[in-house]
Each structure stands twice: as structure tokens, then as C-alpha cells.
Design an enzyme around this catalytic site. Structure first.
Site, mmCIF file in Angstrom:
data_model
loop_
_atom_site.group_PDB
_atom_site.id
_atom_site.type_symbol
_atom_site.label_atom_id
_atom_site.label_comp_id
_atom_site.label_asym_id
_atom_site.label_seq_id
_atom_site.Cartn_x
_atom_site.Cartn_y
_atom_site.Cartn_z
ATOM 1 N N SER A 66 0.856 -1.190 0.000
ATOM 2 C CA SER A 66 0.000 0.000 0.000
ATOM 3 C C SER A 66 0.888 1.235 0.000
ATOM 4 C CB SER A 66 -0.873 0.011 1.250
ATOM 5 O OG SER A 66 -1.498 1.270 1.413
ATOM 6 N N TYR A 126 -1.555 0.221 10.291
ATOM 7 C CA TYR A 126 -1.708 -0.315 8.929
ATOM 8 C C TYR A 126 -0.478 0.025 8.089
ATOM 9 C CZ TYR A 126 -3.716 -1.007 4.261
ATOM 10 O OH TYR A 126 -3.951 -1.412 2.972
HETATM 11 N N1 LIG Z 1 -8.837 -0.632 -1.041
HETATM 12 C C1 LIG Z 1 -7.743 0.100 -0.984
HETATM 13 O O1 LIG Z 1 -7.772 1.358 -1.118
HETATM 14 C C2 LIG Z 1 -6.401 -0.556 -0.797
HETATM 15 C C3 LIG Z 1 -5.250 0.217 -1.023
HETATM 16 C C4 LIG Z 1 -3.999 -0.356 -0.869
HETATM 17 C C5 LIG Z 1 -3.892 -1.681 -0.488
HETATM 18 N N2 LIG Z 1 -5.023 -2.419 -0.260
HETATM 19 C C6 LIG Z 1 -4.836 -3.818 0.147
HETATM 20 O O2 LIG Z 1 -5.423 -4.646 -0.835
HETATM 21 C C7 LIG Z 1 -5.797 -5.884 -0.219
HETATM 22 C C8 LIG Z 1 -7.231 -6.207 -0.605
HETATM 23 O O3 LIG Z 1 -8.060 -5.185 -0.056
HETATM 24 P P1 LIG Z 1 -9.439 -4.768 -0.720
HETATM 25 O O4 LIG Z 1 -9.387 -3.327 -0.958
HETATM 26 O O5 LIG Z 1 -9.784 -5.680 -1.819
HETATM 27 O O6 LIG Z 1 -10.389 -4.981 0.542
HETATM 28 P P2 LIG Z 1 -11.683 -5.891 0.737
HETATM 29 O O7 LIG Z 1 -12.623 -5.703 -0.396
HETATM 30 O O8 LIG Z 1 -12.145 -5.622 2.126
HETATM 31 O O9 LIG Z 1 -11.096 -7.382 0.654
HETATM 32 C C9 LIG Z 1 -10.307 -7.917 1.678
HETATM 33 C C10 LIG Z 1 -10.182 -9.396 1.455
HETATM 34 O O10 LIG Z 1 -9.334 -9.967 2.479
HETATM 35 C C11 LIG Z 1 -10.017 -11.066 3.050
HETATM 36 N N3 LIG Z 1 -9.638 -11.252 4.433
HETATM 37 C C12 LIG Z 1 -9.636 -10.317 5.418
HETATM 38 N N4 LIG Z 1 -9.265 -10.887 6.571
HETATM 39 C C13 LIG Z 1 -9.041 -12.188 6.311
HETATM 40 C C14 LIG Z 1 -8.650 -13.295 7.097
HETATM 41 N N5 LIG Z 1 -8.417 -13.188 8.425
HETATM 42 N N6 LIG Z 1 -8.526 -14.511 6.520
HETATM 43 C C15 LIG Z 1 -8.758 -14.649 5.190
HETATM 44 N N7 LIG Z 1 -9.131 -13.647 4.398
HETATM 45 C C16 LIG Z 1 -9.278 -12.429 4.955
HETATM 46 C C17 LIG Z 1 -11.486 -10.719 2.923
HETATM 47 O O11 LIG Z 1 -12.257 -11.886 3.070
HETATM 48 P P3 LIG Z 1 -13.844 -11.808 3.508
HETATM 49 O O12 LIG Z 1 -14.384 -10.574 2.844
HETATM 50 O O13 LIG Z 1 -14.392 -13.064 2.927
HETATM 51 O O14 LIG Z 1 -13.867 -11.713 4.972
HETATM 52 C C18 LIG Z 1 -11.521 -10.129 1.536
HETATM 53 O O15 LIG Z 1 -11.543 -11.142 0.559
HETATM 54 C C19 LIG Z 1 -5.583 -5.693 1.272
HETATM 55 O O16 LIG Z 1 -4.349 -6.297 1.611
HETATM 56 C C20 LIG Z 1 -5.503 -4.191 1.440
HETATM 57 O O17 LIG Z 1 -4.712 -3.847 2.541
HETATM 58 C C21 LIG Z 1 -6.270 -1.884 -0.414
#
Ligand SMILES: NC(=O)c1ccc[n+]([C@@H]2O[C@H](COP(=O)([O-])OP(=O)(O)OC[C@H]3O[C@@H](n4cnc5c(N)ncnc54)[C@H](OP(=O)(O)O)[C@@H]3O)[C@@H](O)[C@H]2O)c1
Length: 282
Positions: A169, A182
């Protein structure tokens, strides 16, 4: 709770696979490698970026997909679009990395690509952060990811090929106000990937890091604090999926959008200037 459900194969891998995945690389499932089909394991695939990655890999073709997330219903919906096999599991549970790795190997064959997308966030001042949430963020974003990489890497090294792609990130590259824990967790992934690349030199295996800015996913809603700024505008998760593909093809670091590399460079080269600008413009 750990569930295992496969649309194409029995839910449990044979116990003989544990704990050493090197031993599990043979015999391979029919068609594996011989047909040029590779196996990709995507975590965080039930939502947002991980789901977009699964769809992108499926559209590219040539991949056997194994998807992990916690929510079985959402995971199934992504699997239905991508002909994937699913293994719903909370990756912070003891042994979840082993069970997921065994499942992937036994149902789809040795893992050629790991996209470690599972992650959570938390926003607010550190003094207001419930202490147990510090553990949750590090357990999910750092420890669960590192354990899974540790589990799958020996098989890749033995095969002389494979790729691990971590989702970092911008927060982990420059440190973002109100996201201290984070930011620290994502920074840990960044230096982990850097350090790992040294020991993987010459093995045929690589580690890529994708560094997204703000992405339009349920991430913000789930962390309990919506994204309120007008700039930068959130990107669609499909943009990050493209970046993941670039990292899977060999790029070490991919920023999304690409211009994010600039503030990161300023932060690295002139941290004082960066901090002054960040304090002024937020
Ligand atoms: N969105 C942003 O702006 C952003 C920016 C930079 C980096 N990121 C990173 O990108 C990655 C994906 O995030 P996203 O934006 O796609 O968020 P998201 O839509 O909330 O997806 C998060 C995913 O992680 C899974 N997860 C969370 N805790 C878990 C656990 N304990 N065991 C197994 N799976 C788990 C969730 O599963 P369930 O939903 O089934 O619980 C979901 O599939 C993350 O690492 C986040 O830090 C996001």
C-alpha cells in the site's frame, strides 16, 4: 471457523502432504504443466482487489484458480465467474496456511503463483485504537501472509519457477496519518519482499510487490472509516488486477497509479521535504 468447499475436488488434501509441500509436488494432477496450465492461489478473493485478480486471471486463461477468503457465499460467487476451486478459511487461525496450501496442491497442483491479497485496515489515532486490533491487523496483513509464503516457497524453489505477489500500500511506502499500524504492517510486507528477492536470486522464483493508492472496494467500509477525501480518486480494483499481472510476469514493484512512485521517491530521497509537503497538503 474453517470451511473447505471445492466445486471440483474433495475438500481435504491427503494428510501425507503435510507439512512439507516439496513432497506434494509429485504426482501432479492430470494435465498439470503437461498442458501448460498453471496454478494460481489468490487470497482475499471474496472481495475487492482479490476478486478482480481472480477474474483477470480467469479472463487471461491458462490458470487453475484456487481462491481463499472468509465468506463462503461471496467466494462462491467469484468462483462461479472464474471456474475456480474455493477454500474459505480465516487465515489468522492456527494451521490455516498449511490447510490452504495442502488443499491447493491436492486439488490444483503445485502453486505457480501466489497472490496474497487478504488484508484489513483500521483508521484513527493510535491512542484511540483498541489494542487487540493492532494484533488483528498484523495477524492478517503480515503474519498470515508470511506464513503462507513460507509454506509455498520451498515447492516453487524446488521446481525452479514460481512467483509470489504481495499487495502492499502507499501507506506502507510513505506512512499515512491516522493509519500508523496499517502503514507499519504494509511497510513490513515491502521490506519482506525486498529481503526475499536477495535469497531468491538465481532460483527462478520471484517476489513482486504491488503498491496501490486508493482503490474502490469495501475495504474502507469494513475498517469502519469511509474514504472521504476528494483526491486521489479511488481507482477501480481492475486497475490493481492489471498491476498484479505485471508483477506476476516479473516486475518487482508496481505502483497503481504509476505516478505514486513520485511521492515515494521524494519520501525516500528528501524525507524532510516530503513531511513538510504532506503536513501542508495532507
Ligand atoms: N482498497 C484500498 O484502497 C487498498 C489500497 C492499498 C492496499 N489495499 C490492500 O489490498 C488488499 C485487498 O483489499 P481490498 O481493498 O480488496 O479490501 P476488501 O474488499 O475488504 O477485501 C479484503 C479481502 O481480504 C479477506 N480477508 C480479510 N481478513 C481475512 C482473514 N483473516 N482470513 C482470510 N481472508 C481475509 C477478505 O475476506 P472476507 O471478505 O471473505 O472476509 C476479503 O476477501 C488488502 O491487503 C488491502 O490492505 C487496499
Amino acid at each position: 471457523m474453517l470451511h473447505a468447499f471445492s466445486r471440483t475436488a474433495p475438500a481435504c488434501g491427503p494428510p501425507a502432504l503435510a507439512p512439507d509441500l516439496d513432497a506434494a509436488r509429485s504426482p501432479q494432477p492430470p494435465g498439470h504443466r503437461a498442458t501448460g496450465t498453471r496454478t494460481a492461489l489468490v487470497t482475499g478473493a471474496s472481495s475487492g482487489i482479490g476478486a478482480a485478480v481472480a477474474r483477470r486471471l480467469s479472463a487471461e486463461g491458462g490458470w487453475r484458480l484456487v481462491l481463499n477468503g472468509r465468506d463462503p457465499a461471496r467466494l462462491d460467487r467469484v468462483a462461479a465467474d472464474t471456474s475456480a476451486t474455493v477454500f474459505p478459511a480465516d487465515l489468522t487461525e492456527p494451521g490455516a496456511d498449511r490447510r490452504l496450501a495442502e488443499f491447493a496442491v491436492s486439488t490444483a497442483g503445485p502453486v505457480d503463483l501466489l497472490v496474497a491479497g487478504a488484508g484489513i485496515g483500521w483508521a484513527g489515532e493510535l491512542c484511540d485504537m483498541p489494542p487487540h486490533v493492532i494484533d488483528e491487523v498484523f495477524e492478517t496483513d503480515v503474519l498470515a501472509t508470511l506464513r503462507l509464503v513460507r509454506r509455498l516457497l520451498p515447492g516453487m524453489v524446488e521446481a525452479g519457477s514460481g512467483r509470489v505477489v504481495l499487495i502492499g500500500s502507499l501507506a506502507g511506502a510513505v506512512g499515512v496519518r491516522g493509519e500508523a499500524v496499517y502503514s507499519a504492517a504494509k511497510a513490513a510486507l515491502g521490506v519482506f519482499a525486498d529481503a526475499l528477492r536477495y535469497e531468491l536470486r538465481g532460483t527462478g522464483v520471484g517476489a513482486g510487490l504491488v503498491v496501490p493508492g486508493v482503490v474502490d472496494t469495501p475495504f474502507f467500509e469494513r475498517r469502519g472509516t469511509p474514504y472521504r477525501r476528494s483526491r486521489p480518486r479511488p481507482l477501480p480494483p481492475e486497475r490493481v488486477a492489471e498491476a498484479v499481472l505485471a508483477a506476476a510476469r516479473g516486475r518487482d514493484e508496481v505502483y497503481v497509479p504509476g505516478w505514486l512512485r513520485l511521492p515515494c521517491r521524494i519520501h525516500g530521497a528528501m524525507p524532510g521535504l516530503y513531511r513538510r509537503l504532506a503536513a501542508r497538503f495532507g
